[in-house]
Design a protein around this motif. Structure first.
Motif: not given
Length: 357
Positions: A66-68, A204-206, A221-222, A225-226
């Motif tokens: 769930t985490h990055e 936590n991406k969610e 943060y997205r 992540i991407d």
């Protein structure tokens, strides 16, 4: 001159094998014939290093899917702003346990409603507040798990009814952490997992995408992540050294093994502080940090402070002067600090005591 025993609060002491490997990489990175300082972050060799570092983080802390894990510039102070940008919609609560917690709160106040849910400022941050209730109408609760300046630490993963965000700059990788309890864990690398120049974020991406404000691309943060932390050129050399540090930690037996060593070091030094009539600890005993041990001259011996600092230097003890805001002494005993280093400091304190009897 013999071995120098380094207790700097940051940048931290790094393992010798990490320094040796970094020195070699400065000349030739992975047989490419190119220095790690000059390697392109788009080469397959560098991308493999980034992926290895990310995988080591996940392995050593048992980070769930769930985490990055992100590697970012700007240090933990930039993360203060990341936090508020990505999570603050209506209001947020901060546990104020020191200077860095207070600075994190200041950044949030600049973007919305944020307040200290509890504070230990009344006793110069010498303890961790307890017994406070966490409201359910806040966007998140922010804690600073280890307070480097004051030597206090939260050594448990608290149960929290709202998203929990933690600045773990100075105690990350020193104890097992239940990452699933956190929406975000972040920090600067230079206390325990590498040199200055890179910050980490375990997200936590969610938990993202819940605010209505515009988030600047670089502060979202997205974005990172991407782009696997390569939206812009990453801090290559600090990440390389971080990767070598995590490889060393794995070789030591991982986080659980290093935690036992860290506890042993802390107990050794605190025992001497409590025994030696010349010194006294400054943090509440139940909240003492195992990373930053803070102490002062005992009442009646205050005039000996500078003399002890000078004496310690003759014994190759480096970096124990307390933060300028509190004075006294601070021994930062991060992961790479050895039991032998701590024993050298204890021996120095006992020798000084005998001189003053």
């Amino acid at each position: 001159m013999g071995k120098v025993h380094v207790f700097n609060a940051g940048p931290c002491l790094l393992p010798q094998q990490v320094i040796d490997n970094a020195a070699e990489a400065l000349k030739d990175f992975k047989g490419t014939g190119v220095s790690v300082l000059s390697i392109s972050h788009r080469t397959k060799e560098w991308e493999a290093t980034m992926e290895e570092c990310r995988s080591l983080w996940k392995e050593l802390l048992n980070i769930p899917d769930t985490h990055e894990v992100l590697f970012l510039g700007g240090g933990a102070s930039m993360e203060f702003l990341y936090v508020a940008m990505n999570y603050l919609e209506k209001k947020a609560a901060y546990l104020e346990t020191g200077v860095w917690a207070k600075k994190a709160l200041k950044e949030a106040k600049g973007l919305g409603e944020a307040y200290a849910i509890a504070s230990s400022a009344d006793r110069n941050y010498s303890y961790i507040p307890k017994g406070f209730e966490i409201p359910t109408d806040i966007d998140y609760l922010h804690i600073t798990t280890n307070n480097t300046i004051y030597g206090t630490e939260i050594r448990e993963d608290i149960d929290c009814p709202v998203p929990l965000i933690a600045d773990m700059s100075s105690d990350i990788m020193s104890r097992p952490v239940d990452v699933s309890k956190y929406a975000l864990i972040y920090g600067g690398a230079q206390k325990n997992v590498g040199p200055a120049g890179v910050a980490f974020a375990i997200v936590n991406k969610e938990s993202l995408g819940k605010v209505s404000r515009y988030i600047p691309t670089m502060l979202d943060y997205r974005t990172h992540i991407d782009k696997l932390s390569m939206f812009n050129t990453p801090p290559v050399f600090p990440i390389y050294v971080m990767n070598e540090t995590l490889k060393w930690l794995k070789g030591m037996g991982g986080v659980e093994a290093i935690h036992k060593i860290d506890v042993k070091k802390a107990e050794l030094l605190y025992s001497e502080i409590d025994r030696n009539p010349l010194f006294v600890g400054t943090a509440a005993v139940e909240d003492r940090s195992i990373m930053n041990v803070c102490f002062v001259m005992a009442p009646g011996y205050e005039a000996l402070q500078d003399e002890f600092l000078a004496f310690s230097k003759t014994r190759n003890i480096v970096g124990i002067k307390g933060h300028r805001s509190v004075g006294g002494f601070r021994a930062s005993i991060y992961n790479a600090c050895t039991v032998e280093d701590v024993q050298a400091l204890v021996d120095c304190m006992q020798e000084f005591e005998n001189l003053k009897k």
